[in-house]
Design an enzyme around this catalytic site. Structure first.
Site, PDB file in Angstrom:
ATOM      1  N   TYR A  36      36.386 -81.648 -91.646  1.00 16.97           N
ATOM      2  CA  TYR A  36      35.263 -81.296 -92.885  1.00 16.97           C
ATOM      3  C   TYR A  36      35.107 -79.876 -93.010  1.00 16.97           C
ATOM      4  CZ  TYR A  36      34.158 -86.309 -92.648  1.00 16.97           C
ATOM      5  OH  TYR A  36      34.235 -87.520 -92.516  1.00 16.97           O
ATOM      6  N   TYR A  37      34.986 -79.518 -94.278  1.00 16.71           N
ATOM      7  CA  TYR A  37      34.674 -78.091 -94.608  1.00 16.71           C
ATOM      8  C   TYR A  37      33.041 -78.108 -95.529  1.00 16.71           C
ATOM      9  CZ  TYR A  37      39.616 -77.549 -93.680  1.00 16.71           C
ATOM     10  OH  TYR A  37      40.489 -77.475 -93.246  1.00 16.71           O
TER      11      TYR A  37
END
Length: 174
Positions: A36-37
């Site tokens: 995830y970013y």
């Protein structure tokens, strides 16, 4: 397209038997590595959005999930595109995005009654079931159909969890 999704904690042993008796079709088993970013402009944990690269069997998919649309499920807009994983990561980092967490899971997939059922074993969190449908309209009707389906498996509406795996993993680290 809207992803209508409901998740709950559940023992997989009994669910497999119930799904088989309902005629659910096994679609396969996958190992997911979800990275995830977060955005350099806004905090996705505050805006209830998600941006991830999911890697499965050498294939990578970039997914953006918008804000949840109701208070009882994980229904939200979702956009996906296949990408080359390393290049996509490099582009995101070059644009100022930064890794916010990793979720590893084993997903056993079934299809039944027009729904996708995932039995997820999430590293460090345990066993879950996710039931989802894709739709453009009649969102509430489809959501209630998922809840009725889960009831046949012994999972009540009150058992549903709106917290994402990423949020659970990050909470556990604190």
């Amino acid at each position: 397209m809207i992803e209508i999704e409901v998740k709950a904690r559940a023992s997989h042993i009994s669910l497999r038997e119930k799904l088989a008796s309902m005629g659910a079709k096994p679609e396969g088993i996958q190992k997911h590595l979800d990275t995830y970013y977060n955005s350099p402009v806004r905090d996705f944990s505050e805006t209830d959005e998600a941006l991830r690269i999911r890697s499965v069997d050498g294939r990578s998919v970039l997914t953006y999930k918008g804000k949840k649309l109701d208070s009882v499920s994980k229904t939200r807009p979702e956009f996906e595109t296949e990408v080359e994983g390393d290049s996509a990561r490099s582009i995101l980092v070059a644009l100022g995005f930064f890794e916010s967490g990793i979720v590893r899971k084993r997903r056993e997939i079934f299809s039944c009654q027009g729904m996708t059922i995932a039995l997820d074993s999430v590293e460090g969190l345990g066993e879950f079931i996710e039931v989802e449908k894709q739709a453009e309209s009649n969102i509430e009707e489809h959501r209630e159909e998922i809840f009725r389906f889960l009831e046949t498996l012994g999972i009540r509406k009150e058992d549903s969890i709106r917290t994402s795996y990423l949020e659970m993993v990050l909470e556990k680290k604190e």
